[in-house]
Design a protein around this motif. Structure first.
Motif, short mmCIF file in Angstrom:
data_model
loop_
_atom_site.label_atom_id
_atom_site.label_comp_id
_atom_site.label_asym_id
_atom_site.label_seq_id
_atom_site.Cartn_x
_atom_site.Cartn_y
_atom_site.Cartn_z
N GLY A 111 11.39 16.90 1.34
CA GLY A 111 10.84 17.10 2.18
C GLY A 111 10.36 15.98 2.06
O GLY A 111 11.15 15.07 0.98
N HIS A 112 9.60 15.10 2.39
CA HIS A 112 9.17 13.60 2.51
C HIS A 112 7.75 13.51 2.98
O HIS A 112 7.15 14.42 4.25
N THR A 113 6.80 12.81 3.21
CA THR A 113 5.64 12.32 3.75
C THR A 113 5.63 11.22 4.31
O THR A 113 6.18 10.73 4.71
N ASN A 114 4.22 11.59 5.57
CA ASN A 114 4.18 11.06 6.81
C ASN A 114 3.84 9.79 6.19
O ASN A 114 4.67 8.05 7.50
N ASN A 115 3.38 9.64 5.59
CA ASN A 115 2.43 8.53 5.45
C ASN A 115 3.09 8.09 3.96
O ASN A 115 3.53 8.66 3.02
N GLY A 116 2.42 6.35 3.38
CA GLY A 116 2.75 6.24 2.41
C GLY A 116 1.66 5.62 1.95
O GLY A 116 0.23 6.00 2.14
N VAL A 117 1.58 4.58 0.25
CA VAL A 117 0.39 4.04 0.39
C VAL A 117 0.88 2.95 -0.31
O VAL A 117 1.57 2.14 -0.83
N SER A 118 -0.40 2.00 0.24
CA SER A 118 -0.38 0.41 0.52
C SER A 118 -0.06 0.05 -1.49
O SER A 118 -0.66 0.65 -1.71
N TRP A 119 0.38 -0.79 -0.85
CA TRP A 119 0.57 -1.84 -2.03
C TRP A 119 -0.91 -2.12 -2.60
O TRP A 119 -1.27 -2.39 -3.92
N LYS A 120 -1.47 -2.94 -1.92
CA LYS A 120 -2.56 -2.82 -2.37
C LYS A 120 -3.65 -2.47 -3.17
O LYS A 120 -4.45 -2.09 -3.83
N SER A 121 -3.52 -0.70 -2.25
CA SER A 121 -4.33 0.05 -3.02
C SER A 121 -3.84 1.02 -4.84
O SER A 121 -4.30 0.71 -5.64
N ARG A 179 -9.35 10.64 -11.05
CA ARG A 179 -8.68 11.83 -9.19
C ARG A 179 -10.02 11.28 -8.78
O ARG A 179 -8.95 11.80 -7.59
N ARG A 180 -10.77 12.22 -8.95
CA ARG A 180 -12.03 12.30 -8.21
C ARG A 180 -12.29 11.16 -7.10
O ARG A 180 -11.84 11.08 -5.76
N ASN A 181 -11.74 9.96 -7.99
CA ASN A 181 -12.55 8.38 -7.14
C ASN A 181 -10.72 8.70 -5.68
O ASN A 181 -11.22 8.35 -4.85
N ILE A 182 -9.62 9.15 -7.09
CA ILE A 182 -8.37 8.83 -5.60
C ILE A 182 -8.40 9.79 -4.21
O ILE A 182 -8.58 8.82 -2.35
N ASN A 183 -9.39 10.82 -4.83
CA ASN A 183 -9.19 11.97 -3.28
C ASN A 183 -10.21 11.41 -2.96
O ASN A 183 -10.57 11.83 -1.18
N GLN A 184 -11.30 10.16 -3.09
CA GLN A 184 -12.65 9.82 -2.45
C GLN A 184 -12.59 8.36 -1.94
O GLN A 184 -13.65 8.30 -1.56
N LYS A 239 -11.86 5.00 0.16
CA LYS A 239 -11.98 5.05 1.35
C LYS A 239 -11.10 4.74 1.95
O LYS A 239 -10.93 4.53 3.53
N PRO A 240 -10.48 2.99 1.52
CA PRO A 240 -9.87 2.48 1.90
C PRO A 240 -8.18 2.86 3.02
O PRO A 240 -8.13 2.50 4.42
N GLU A 241 -8.36 3.89 2.51
CA GLU A 241 -6.72 5.25 3.04
C GLU A 241 -7.27 6.36 2.31
O GLU A 241 -7.82 6.41 1.49
#
Length: 423
Positions: A75-85, A260-265, A267-269
Protein backbone atom coordinates in the motif's frame (compact mmCIF):
# COMPACT_ATOMS: atom_id res chain seq x y z
CA UNK A 1 9.34 -57.27 34.48
CA UNK A 2 8.69 -60.66 32.92
CA UNK A 3 5.74 -59.25 30.97
CA UNK A 4 7.81 -56.23 29.84
CA UNK A 5 10.58 -58.57 28.61
CA UNK A 6 8.01 -60.74 26.87
CA UNK A 7 6.44 -57.67 25.25
CA UNK A 8 9.84 -56.52 23.99
CA UNK A 9 10.58 -59.95 22.44
CA UNK A 10 7.11 -60.04 20.93
CA UNK A 11 7.76 -56.69 19.24
CA UNK A 12 11.08 -57.95 17.89
CA UNK A 13 9.34 -61.03 16.51
CA UNK A 14 6.91 -58.77 14.61
CA UNK A 15 9.51 -56.14 13.72
CA UNK A 16 8.27 -55.49 10.17
CA UNK A 17 4.79 -54.32 11.20
CA UNK A 18 6.15 -52.71 14.38
CA UNK A 19 8.72 -50.68 12.42
CA UNK A 20 5.95 -49.47 10.11
CA UNK A 21 3.91 -48.34 13.13
CA UNK A 22 7.01 -46.77 14.71
CA UNK A 23 7.72 -44.88 11.50
CA UNK A 24 4.16 -43.55 11.33
CA UNK A 25 4.25 -42.32 14.94
CA UNK A 26 7.77 -40.89 14.52
CA UNK A 27 6.73 -38.89 11.44
CA UNK A 28 3.64 -37.56 13.21
CA UNK A 29 5.68 -36.54 16.27
CA UNK A 30 8.28 -34.88 14.05
CA UNK A 31 5.57 -32.98 12.15
CA UNK A 32 3.78 -31.97 15.33
CA UNK A 33 6.94 -30.65 17.02
CA UNK A 34 8.15 -28.99 13.81
CA UNK A 35 4.83 -27.31 13.12
CA UNK A 36 4.60 -26.09 16.70
CA UNK A 37 8.18 -24.80 16.61
CA UNK A 38 7.64 -23.04 13.29
CA UNK A 39 4.32 -21.64 14.52
CA UNK A 40 5.87 -20.22 17.69
CA UNK A 41 9.00 -18.93 15.98
CA UNK A 42 7.00 -17.56 13.04
CA UNK A 43 5.02 -15.44 15.46
CA UNK A 44 8.23 -14.31 17.14
CA UNK A 45 9.97 -13.61 13.82
CA UNK A 46 6.93 -11.76 12.48
CA UNK A 47 7.06 -9.54 15.54
CA UNK A 48 10.75 -9.00 14.80
CA UNK A 49 10.41 -8.19 11.08
CA UNK A 50 11.82 -4.90 12.18
CA UNK A 51 13.81 -5.01 15.39
CA UNK A 52 15.46 -2.41 17.59
CA UNK A 53 13.32 0.42 16.18
CA UNK A 54 11.43 2.33 18.87
CA UNK A 55 9.19 4.47 16.67
CA UNK A 56 8.03 4.73 13.07
CA UNK A 57 6.77 8.19 12.15
CA UNK A 58 4.69 9.05 9.11
CA UNK A 59 1.67 11.02 7.96
CA UNK A 60 -1.37 10.54 10.17
CA UNK A 61 -3.21 7.40 9.09
CA UNK A 62 -3.97 4.03 10.68
CA UNK A 63 -1.27 2.32 12.74
CA UNK A 64 -1.35 -0.85 10.64
CA UNK A 65 -1.48 1.08 7.37
CA UNK A 66 1.66 3.02 8.32
CA UNK A 67 3.39 -0.20 9.34
CA UNK A 68 2.42 -1.99 6.12
CA UNK A 69 3.58 0.85 3.88
CA UNK A 70 6.86 1.65 5.66
CA UNK A 71 8.01 -1.85 6.66
CA UNK A 72 6.25 -4.32 4.34
CA UNK A 73 6.04 -1.99 1.28
CA UNK A 74 2.34 -2.81 1.01
CA UNK A 75 0.00 0.00 0.00
CA UNK A 76 0.98 3.63 0.28
CA UNK A 77 0.25 6.73 2.31
CA UNK A 78 -1.49 9.69 0.71
CA UNK A 79 0.77 12.21 2.43
CA UNK A 80 4.35 12.33 3.58
CA UNK A 81 6.47 14.08 6.18
CA UNK A 82 8.17 17.36 5.38
CA UNK A 83 11.94 17.45 5.72
CA UNK A 84 11.60 20.39 8.08
CA UNK A 85 9.44 18.33 10.46
CA UNK A 86 11.85 15.40 10.20
CA UNK A 87 14.80 17.59 11.18
CA UNK A 88 12.90 19.17 14.06
CA UNK A 89 11.66 15.89 15.55
CA UNK A 90 14.98 14.05 15.21
CA UNK A 91 16.81 16.92 16.88
CA UNK A 92 14.89 16.39 20.13
CA UNK A 93 16.69 15.32 23.29
CA UNK A 94 16.95 11.55 23.71
CA UNK A 95 17.01 10.64 20.01
CA UNK A 96 19.86 8.19 19.42
CA UNK A 97 19.47 7.69 15.67
CA UNK A 98 17.00 8.15 12.83
CA UNK A 99 16.53 6.72 9.35
CA UNK A 100 14.51 8.69 6.77
CA UNK A 101 12.87 6.59 4.06
CA UNK A 102 11.20 7.61 0.82
CA UNK A 103 9.02 5.22 -1.18
CA UNK A 104 7.01 5.59 -4.36
CA UNK A 105 9.36 4.33 -7.07
CA UNK A 106 9.91 0.78 -8.28
CA UNK A 107 11.95 -1.41 -10.59
CA UNK A 108 10.24 -4.29 -12.40
CA UNK A 109 7.68 -4.65 -9.62
CA UNK A 110 10.22 -4.37 -6.77
CA UNK A 111 10.06 -1.45 -4.34
CA UNK A 112 12.74 1.26 -4.41
CA UNK A 113 13.60 2.84 -1.08
CA UNK A 114 15.48 6.10 -0.76
CA UNK A 115 17.43 6.38 2.49
CA UNK A 116 20.73 7.37 4.04
CA UNK A 117 23.79 5.41 5.13
CA UNK A 118 22.27 5.27 8.63
CA UNK A 119 19.95 2.60 7.22
CA UNK A 120 22.81 0.12 6.93
CA UNK A 121 24.15 1.07 10.37
CA UNK A 122 20.99 1.05 12.46
CA UNK A 123 18.32 -1.03 10.69
CA UNK A 124 17.79 -4.33 12.49
CA UNK A 125 15.68 -7.40 11.78
CA UNK A 126 14.89 -10.67 13.61
CA UNK A 127 16.55 -10.50 17.03
CA UNK A 128 18.46 -7.28 16.45
CA UNK A 129 20.49 -8.70 13.57
CA UNK A 130 22.14 -6.06 11.42
CA UNK A 131 22.17 -5.99 7.63
CA UNK A 132 25.23 -7.60 6.04
CA UNK A 133 26.58 -7.59 2.51
CA UNK A 134 26.94 -10.68 0.37
CA UNK A 135 28.82 -8.65 -2.22
CA UNK A 136 29.94 -5.06 -2.53
CA UNK A 137 29.33 -2.22 -0.09
CA UNK A 138 26.82 0.56 0.77
CA UNK A 139 26.21 3.28 -1.80
CA UNK A 140 28.86 5.99 -1.74
CA UNK A 141 27.70 8.10 -4.68
CA UNK A 142 24.34 9.47 -5.66
CA UNK A 143 23.91 7.17 -8.68
CA UNK A 144 24.56 3.90 -6.83
CA UNK A 145 22.08 1.26 -5.67
CA UNK A 146 22.17 -1.59 -3.15
CA UNK A 147 19.96 -4.60 -3.90
CA UNK A 148 18.13 -6.95 -1.59
CA UNK A 149 19.06 -10.60 -2.08
CA UNK A 150 15.76 -11.60 -3.75
CA UNK A 151 15.93 -8.72 -6.21
CA UNK A 152 19.43 -9.76 -7.28
CA UNK A 153 18.53 -13.46 -7.57
CA UNK A 154 15.16 -12.97 -9.25
CA UNK A 155 16.35 -10.44 -11.81
CA UNK A 156 19.85 -11.84 -12.22
CA UNK A 157 21.73 -8.68 -11.32
CA UNK A 158 25.38 -8.54 -10.32
CA UNK A 159 27.79 -5.80 -9.28
CA UNK A 160 28.29 -2.89 -11.71
CA UNK A 161 25.07 -3.63 -13.61
CA UNK A 162 23.03 -0.60 -14.64
CA UNK A 163 19.44 -0.20 -13.42
CA UNK A 164 16.70 2.20 -14.48
CA UNK A 165 14.11 3.11 -11.85
CA UNK A 166 10.44 3.76 -12.63
CA UNK A 167 7.94 6.02 -10.93
CA UNK A 168 5.06 4.12 -9.35
CA UNK A 169 4.82 1.13 -7.00
CA UNK A 170 4.39 -2.54 -7.84
CA UNK A 171 4.02 -3.61 -11.46
CA UNK A 172 2.36 -0.33 -12.41
CA UNK A 173 5.02 2.16 -13.51
CA UNK A 174 3.97 5.56 -14.80
CA UNK A 175 7.36 6.82 -15.95
CA UNK A 176 10.82 5.37 -16.47
CA UNK A 177 13.73 7.52 -15.33
CA UNK A 178 15.92 6.45 -18.26
CA UNK A 179 18.09 9.55 -17.96
CA UNK A 180 19.09 8.56 -14.41
CA UNK A 181 20.55 5.04 -14.40
CA UNK A 182 21.94 3.56 -11.18
CA UNK A 183 24.96 1.28 -10.80
CA UNK A 184 24.74 -1.80 -8.54
CA UNK A 185 27.45 -1.50 -5.88
CA UNK A 186 26.13 -3.87 -3.21
CA UNK A 187 23.96 -6.96 -2.69
CA UNK A 188 22.69 -7.75 0.79
CA UNK A 189 22.56 -11.16 2.43
CA UNK A 190 19.10 -12.76 2.76
CA UNK A 191 17.02 -11.65 5.75
CA UNK A 192 13.63 -13.21 5.04
CA UNK A 193 12.08 -9.73 5.37
CA UNK A 194 10.86 -7.11 2.84
CA UNK A 195 14.46 -5.85 2.70
CA UNK A 196 15.19 -8.78 0.33
CA UNK A 197 12.69 -7.40 -2.20
CA UNK A 198 13.90 -3.80 -2.03
CA UNK A 199 16.32 -1.64 -4.02
CA UNK A 200 18.08 0.93 -1.84
CA UNK A 201 19.24 4.25 -3.29
CA UNK A 202 20.55 7.44 -1.65
CA UNK A 203 17.83 9.71 -0.33
CA UNK A 204 19.54 12.57 -2.16
CA UNK A 205 18.83 10.82 -5.46
CA UNK A 206 15.06 10.87 -4.97
CA UNK A 207 14.79 14.60 -5.62
CA UNK A 208 17.16 14.39 -8.58
CA UNK A 209 15.32 11.61 -10.44
CA UNK A 210 12.06 13.51 -10.01
CA UNK A 211 13.51 16.63 -11.59
CA UNK A 212 14.15 18.57 -8.41
CA UNK A 213 17.66 19.31 -9.66
CA UNK A 214 19.71 18.51 -12.74
CA UNK A 215 19.71 14.92 -13.89
CA UNK A 216 22.42 12.54 -12.75
CA UNK A 217 23.98 12.36 -16.18
CA UNK A 218 24.00 16.15 -16.47
CA UNK A 219 25.67 16.39 -13.10
CA UNK A 220 28.34 13.88 -14.11
CA UNK A 221 29.05 15.81 -17.32
CA UNK A 222 30.16 18.73 -15.17
CA UNK A 223 31.75 16.86 -12.31
CA UNK A 224 35.24 18.05 -13.30
CA UNK A 225 34.06 21.63 -13.73
CA UNK A 226 32.28 21.70 -10.39
CA UNK A 227 34.60 19.77 -8.07
CA UNK A 228 32.88 20.96 -4.91
CA UNK A 229 29.48 19.93 -6.28
CA UNK A 230 30.91 16.52 -7.20
CA UNK A 231 32.17 16.07 -3.65
CA UNK A 232 28.69 16.80 -2.39
CA UNK A 233 27.26 14.00 -4.58
CA UNK A 234 29.83 11.50 -3.39
CA UNK A 235 29.05 12.46 0.18
CA UNK A 236 25.34 12.01 -0.59
CA UNK A 237 24.47 15.57 0.41
CA UNK A 238 20.91 16.60 -0.34
CA UNK A 239 17.39 15.42 0.36
CA UNK A 240 13.86 15.58 -1.02
CA UNK A 241 11.41 18.12 0.31
CA UNK A 242 9.21 15.35 1.63
CA UNK A 243 9.81 11.76 2.81
CA UNK A 244 7.42 8.86 3.31
CA UNK A 245 8.33 8.09 6.93
CA UNK A 246 11.28 7.76 9.26
CA UNK A 247 12.47 5.29 11.88
CA UNK A 248 13.77 6.35 15.28
CA UNK A 249 15.80 4.84 18.09
CA UNK A 250 16.07 6.40 21.55
CA UNK A 251 18.57 6.42 24.37
CA UNK A 252 15.89 5.30 26.83
CA UNK A 253 12.36 3.85 26.59
CA UNK A 254 11.14 6.88 28.54
CA UNK A 255 11.96 9.11 25.58
CA UNK A 256 9.94 6.83 23.30
CA UNK A 257 6.64 7.47 25.08
CA UNK A 258 7.33 11.17 25.56
CA UNK A 259 8.31 11.92 21.96
CA UNK A 260 5.55 9.70 20.59
CA UNK A 261 3.01 11.78 22.48
CA UNK A 262 4.58 14.99 21.15
CA UNK A 263 4.52 13.63 17.57
CA UNK A 264 0.85 12.70 17.77
CA UNK A 265 0.11 16.23 19.02
CA UNK A 266 2.44 17.92 16.53
CA UNK A 267 0.83 21.16 15.26
CA UNK A 268 2.63 22.04 11.98
CA UNK A 269 1.40 18.87 10.24
CA UNK A 270 -0.65 15.79 11.04
CA UNK A 271 1.82 13.04 11.98
CA UNK A 272 1.55 9.64 13.60
CA UNK A 273 4.15 7.80 15.65
CA UNK A 274 3.74 4.04 16.15
CA UNK A 275 5.68 1.49 18.16
CA UNK A 276 6.40 -1.26 15.59
CA UNK A 277 6.59 -4.14 18.09
CA UNK A 278 3.13 -3.32 19.43
CA UNK A 279 1.60 -2.79 15.99
CA UNK A 280 3.14 -6.02 14.68
CA UNK A 281 1.47 -7.94 17.50
CA UNK A 282 -1.85 -6.32 16.64
CA UNK A 283 -1.39 -7.30 13.00
CA UNK A 284 -0.56 -10.90 13.97
CA UNK A 285 -3.73 -11.10 16.04
CA UNK A 286 -5.65 -10.22 12.90
CA UNK A 287 -3.96 -13.22 11.26
CA UNK A 288 -4.74 -15.57 14.17
CA UNK A 289 -6.60 -17.88 11.77
CA UNK A 290 -3.18 -18.99 10.49
CA UNK A 291 -2.24 -20.24 13.96
CA UNK A 292 -5.54 -22.08 14.30
CA UNK A 293 -5.08 -23.82 10.95
CA UNK A 294 -1.57 -24.95 11.93
CA UNK A 295 -2.84 -26.26 15.27
CA UNK A 296 -5.65 -28.13 13.53
CA UNK A 297 -3.22 -29.61 11.02
CA UNK A 298 -0.96 -30.79 13.87
CA UNK A 299 -3.87 -32.45 15.68
CA UNK A 300 -5.08 -34.20 12.51
CA UNK A 301 -1.57 -35.56 11.80
CA UNK A 302 -1.28 -37.06 15.30
CA UNK A 303 -4.81 -38.46 15.20
CA UNK A 304 -4.18 -40.18 11.86
CA UNK A 305 -0.96 -41.76 13.14
CA UNK A 306 -2.63 -43.05 16.31
CA UNK A 307 -5.54 -44.46 14.32
CA UNK A 308 -2.99 -46.13 12.08
CA UNK A 309 -1.37 -47.71 15.14
CA UNK A 310 -4.78 -48.91 16.34
CA UNK A 311 -5.53 -50.47 12.95
CA UNK A 312 -2.17 -52.25 12.94
CA UNK A 313 -2.61 -53.56 16.48
CA UNK A 314 -6.10 -54.88 15.78
CA UNK A 315 -4.95 -56.51 12.53
CA UNK A 316 -2.02 -58.16 14.32
CA UNK A 317 -4.28 -59.29 17.14
CA UNK A 318 -6.33 -61.42 14.77
CA UNK A 319 -3.12 -63.07 13.59
CA UNK A 320 -1.93 -63.63 17.17
CA UNK A 321 -4.84 -65.78 18.35
CA UNK A 322 -2.57 -68.84 18.19
CA UNK A 323 0.17 -67.02 20.17
CA UNK A 324 -2.32 -65.96 22.84
CA UNK A 325 -3.70 -69.49 23.09
CA UNK A 326 -0.17 -70.85 23.65
CA UNK A 327 0.43 -68.30 26.40
CA UNK A 328 -2.83 -69.34 28.06
CA UNK A 329 -1.81 -72.98 27.85
CA UNK A 330 1.38 -72.30 29.83
CA UNK A 331 -0.50 -70.53 32.61
CA UNK A 332 -1.05 -66.95 31.52
CA UNK A 333 -4.24 -65.46 32.88
CA UNK A 334 -6.52 -63.08 30.92
CA UNK A 335 -5.20 -60.04 32.80
CA UNK A 336 -1.63 -61.12 31.87
CA UNK A 337 -2.57 -60.90 28.21
CA UNK A 338 -4.33 -57.58 28.77
CA UNK A 339 -1.18 -56.19 30.41
CA UNK A 340 1.08 -57.64 27.72
CA UNK A 341 -0.79 -55.96 24.85
CA UNK A 342 -0.96 -52.66 26.81
CA UNK A 343 2.80 -52.72 27.41
CA UNK A 344 3.44 -53.43 23.73
CA UNK A 345 1.37 -50.43 22.62
CA UNK A 346 3.05 -48.23 25.25
CA UNK A 347 6.54 -49.34 24.15
CA UNK A 348 5.65 -48.75 20.50
CA UNK A 349 4.39 -45.24 21.27
CA UNK A 350 7.45 -44.46 23.43
CA UNK A 351 9.93 -45.61 20.78
CA UNK A 352 7.96 -43.72 18.12
CA UNK A 353 8.10 -40.53 20.19
CA UNK A 354 11.85 -40.91 20.76
CA UNK A 355 12.48 -41.51 17.06
CA UNK A 356 10.19 -38.58 16.18
CA UNK A 357 12.13 -36.27 18.51
CA UNK A 358 15.40 -37.22 16.83
CA UNK A 359 13.88 -36.61 13.39
CA UNK A 360 12.51 -33.27 14.63
CA UNK A 361 15.98 -32.04 15.57
CA UNK A 362 17.41 -33.24 12.28
CA UNK A 363 14.65 -31.45 10.35
CA UNK A 364 14.98 -28.20 12.28
CA UNK A 365 18.77 -28.23 12.03
CA UNK A 366 18.61 -28.88 8.28
CA UNK A 367 15.85 -26.39 7.47
CA UNK A 368 16.80 -23.61 9.91
CA UNK A 369 18.92 -21.65 7.43
CA UNK A 370 16.37 -22.03 4.64
CA UNK A 371 13.50 -20.83 6.84
CA UNK A 372 15.52 -17.78 7.92
CA UNK A 373 16.61 -16.76 4.43
CA UNK A 374 13.41 -17.56 2.50
CA UNK A 375 10.60 -17.19 5.03
CA UNK A 376 12.14 -14.87 7.61
CA UNK A 377 11.52 -17.39 10.40
CA UNK A 378 14.35 -17.50 12.90
CA UNK A 379 14.15 -21.03 14.33
CA UNK A 380 15.57 -21.66 17.80
CA UNK A 381 17.26 -25.04 18.19
CA UNK A 382 16.96 -25.74 21.92
CA UNK A 383 16.07 -28.62 24.20
CA UNK A 384 12.41 -29.52 24.26
CA UNK A 385 10.39 -27.06 26.30
CA UNK A 386 7.86 -28.07 28.94
CA UNK A 387 5.16 -27.30 26.39
CA UNK A 388 6.73 -29.62 23.80
CA UNK A 389 7.31 -32.32 26.41
CA UNK A 390 3.66 -31.91 27.34
CA UNK A 391 2.67 -32.55 23.72
CA UNK A 392 4.73 -35.75 23.72
CA UNK A 393 3.08 -36.71 27.01
CA UNK A 394 -0.34 -36.24 25.41
CA UNK A 395 0.69 -38.50 22.51
CA UNK A 396 2.00 -41.12 24.96
CA UNK A 397 -1.25 -41.03 26.91
CA UNK A 398 -3.33 -41.20 23.74
CA UNK A 399 -1.22 -44.13 22.49
CA UNK A 400 -1.70 -45.96 25.79
CA UNK A 401 -5.47 -45.39 25.75
CA UNK A 402 -5.71 -46.58 22.15
CA UNK A 403 -3.65 -49.63 23.12
CA UNK A 404 -6.32 -50.55 25.68
CA UNK A 405 -8.72 -51.37 22.83
CA UNK A 406 -6.78 -54.36 21.42
CA UNK A 407 -5.74 -55.27 25.01
CA UNK A 408 -9.41 -55.53 25.98
CA UNK A 409 -10.15 -57.67 22.93
CA UNK A 410 -7.24 -59.95 23.86
CA UNK A 411 -8.68 -60.24 27.35
CA UNK A 412 -12.05 -61.39 26.04
CA UNK A 413 -10.41 -63.71 23.50
CA UNK A 414 -8.72 -65.43 26.39
CA UNK A 415 -12.01 -65.86 28.25
CA UNK A 416 -13.55 -67.63 25.28
CA UNK A 417 -10.65 -69.97 24.56
CA UNK A 418 -11.85 -72.67 26.93
CA UNK A 419 -8.86 -72.33 29.24
CA UNK A 420 -10.28 -69.95 31.81
CA UNK A 421 -9.88 -71.05 35.41
CA UNK A 422 -13.22 -71.06 37.11
CA UNK A 423 -13.42 -69.96 40.70
Amino acid sequence: MILAKLAYKSLLNRRASVLLTLFTIAISVMLLLSIERVRIDAKSSFSNTISGTDLIVGARTGDIQLLLSSVFRIGHTNNGVSWKSYEYITSQRGVKWSIPISLGDSHKGQAVLGTTLDYFSHYRFAKKQNLTFNKGHPFAAINEVVLGSEVANKLGYKLNDSIVISHGMGNTSFHHHDDNPFKVVGILNPTGTPVDKTLHIPLAAIDLIHGGKASLEHEHEHEHEHEHEHDEHNNLVGHPKQITAFLMGFKSPLYTLQIRRNINQYKPEALLGIMPTVTLKELWEMLAIVEKILLLFSAVVVLISLLGMLTTLLANLSQRRRELAILRSVGARPWHLFTLISIESLLTTLLGCLAGSVLYYLAIFSAGGYLQSHAGISVNITILSYYELGLIGVIMTAGFIIGLIPATRAYFYSLSDGMSIKA
